[in-house]
Design a protein around this motif. Structure first.
Motif, short mmCIF file in Angstrom:
data_model
loop_
_atom_site.label_atom_id
_atom_site.label_comp_id
_atom_site.label_asym_id
_atom_site.label_seq_id
_atom_site.Cartn_x
_atom_site.Cartn_y
_atom_site.Cartn_z
N ALA A 40 64.52 -74.63 13.69
CA ALA A 40 65.23 -74.72 14.97
C ALA A 40 65.37 -73.32 15.57
O ALA A 40 65.19 -73.13 16.79
CB ALA A 40 66.59 -75.37 14.79
N LEU A 79 62.20 -72.14 17.07
CA LEU A 79 62.00 -72.74 18.39
C LEU A 79 62.64 -71.86 19.46
O LEU A 79 62.09 -71.66 20.54
CB LEU A 79 62.63 -74.12 18.46
CG LEU A 79 61.78 -75.31 18.06
CD1 LEU A 79 62.59 -76.58 18.14
CD2 LEU A 79 60.57 -75.41 18.98
N LEU A 80 63.81 -71.33 19.15
CA LEU A 80 64.50 -70.47 20.11
C LEU A 80 63.67 -69.22 20.37
O LEU A 80 63.47 -68.82 21.52
CB LEU A 80 65.86 -70.05 19.56
CG LEU A 80 66.94 -71.09 19.48
CD1 LEU A 80 68.26 -70.42 19.15
CD2 LEU A 80 67.03 -71.85 20.78
N LYS A 81 63.23 -68.60 19.29
CA LYS A 81 62.49 -67.35 19.43
C LYS A 81 61.24 -67.53 20.25
O LYS A 81 60.88 -66.72 21.09
CB LYS A 81 62.10 -66.81 18.04
CG LYS A 81 63.09 -65.87 17.43
CD LYS A 81 62.48 -65.04 16.33
CE LYS A 81 61.64 -63.89 16.85
NZ LYS A 81 61.32 -62.92 15.79
N GLU A 82 60.54 -68.59 19.96
CA GLU A 82 59.24 -68.81 20.60
C GLU A 82 59.42 -69.25 22.05
O GLU A 82 58.49 -69.17 22.83
CB GLU A 82 58.47 -69.88 19.83
CG GLU A 82 58.40 -69.61 18.34
CD GLU A 82 57.16 -68.84 17.94
OE1 GLU A 82 56.08 -69.19 18.44
OE2 GLU A 82 57.28 -67.88 17.16
N GLY A 83 60.57 -69.72 22.36
CA GLY A 83 60.81 -70.19 23.72
C GLY A 83 60.28 -71.59 23.84
O GLY A 83 59.20 -71.90 23.34
#
Lengths: 210, 210
Positions: free
Chosen positions: A188, A191-195
DNA sequence: CAGACTAGTGGCACTCAGTGCCGAAAGTAC
DNA sequence: GTACTTTCGGCACTGAGTGCCACTAGTCTG
């Protein structure tokens, strides 16, 4: 005068502890359901008076949380000790993962607790107040790193976003038997890092495993 | 036999409406504070019985929300009507903005209501349940677009992230007098698209695409 | 030891939210 | 009118949470 301190405290000794009460309550909640368990039931089961129970916990809703303040303090300390060469997002991601690491024997217990917190409406609602404290830890750290006020929009959004990712991971964890919380959290947070915008969402690595 | 229907309903006419009660309650909450206002006070002020009030609203906490279900239905309809050429993120951003657009004369009123909802602990907690319904609308739409289950991790994260951005904008709005909610929402949602703060978080490519 | 002090305990009575029950009120249909 | 349908609201009850206060179990001083 003398700061007695150490072992022999001053007045009467407490009959029990927050942890013990939380444990008793949790057992009853699992056995009979949260709504079906009255505060009297818990107090009786714990062998203390109802009035006393409310001195240990401000409300029935707080019982499942145990000593959350102490956990928050741990997380805050972990963040404070993080090397400044680690990026903001990575630092927060590591702290979140660390915050949710438990000795393996406690995992089933923790799972049941979270099952209650995320499914019983009264607890879902109440949890918001605990989450707010959690978010404050996150956005406090973010504000420091970014050099802006805590109540600026960036730290606030960051607090929300990390909370959202964590809860999404938790929901996933509870939904799937035998899944690994730490891995789900890492996915999860990735997901944030990758955008999440781009075309679609980045596919997350192979999920499961023990 | 005949389906009476249209104007002349069957039994006794309702004495009041949800909207009217919500309004009365809100006025009292602002005057005396949420906790200081009892359900009896509200019922009396509205000229109905306490028991009746609980037939209009399931709890005191629901009073400030008015007819939120209807609002949610509007948002759902807006999303459903959005052209499929608009990207997922853009579609959601537009819907969120639309959801929060109010006639200018209602803005001060709405501001006071949100002030309560975001500051009174009991309401903050309870709001979670309403937010969950809101998130479901968002993640439902996202799931459809992405072709995954509603309870998959991506739609869930998206639901949380959009909620977080919206609430961050709201908090900012309430904090700063004379600020513009729509603009703040757009900024917050832009932050999502761009991936907040270059230096720290990875910049996400130019969003769009079908 | 007694007496002072301190801190935890818990009973009692109270407020207030929320609910089940049930009869009364206010409408429509025939 | 009677029959039916729906809303209203009083009453009594449960259960959470609180203020008050006397009691208990300790420590500290002399």
């Amino acid at each position: 005068m003398n700061e007695c301190s150490v072992a022999p405290r001053m007045g009467r000794q407490p009959l029990t502890t927050r942890a013990a009460l939380s444990h008793v309550a949790l057992r009853l909640f699992l056995e009979h359901g949260f709504d079906q368990t009255t505060v009297d039931d818990i107090a009786t089961a714990a062998g203390i008076g109802r009035r006393t129970l409310f001195r240990y916990f401000p409300s029935k809703n707080d019982l499942p949380w145990g000593d959350f303040d102490a956990e928050l303090a741990r997380m805050r300390a972990f963040l404070a000790a993080t090397d400044t060469t680690v990026s903001l997002v990575d630092a927060l991601a590591r702290a979140v993962v660390e915050f949710n690491r438990f000795p393996s024997e406690e995992v089933p217990f923790h799972r049941e607790r979270m099952n209650l917190l995320l499914n019983v409406p009264a607890l879902v609602a109440h949890s918001t107040l605990r989450y707010a404290e959690w978010r404050l830890v996150v956005s406090d750290f973010a504000a420091g790193r970014l050099g802006v006020a805590v109540d600026a929009i960036e730290p606030t959004v960051i607090g929300w976003v990390f909370l959202g990712a964590s809860l999404a991971a938790y929901e996933q964890w509870l939904r799937t038997d035998g899944s690994n919380l730490i891995e789900l959290l890492e996915s999860a947070l990735l997901l944030l890092k990758e955008g999440f915008t781009s075309g679609e969402l980045p596919t997350v690595g192979p999920g499961g495993q023990a």
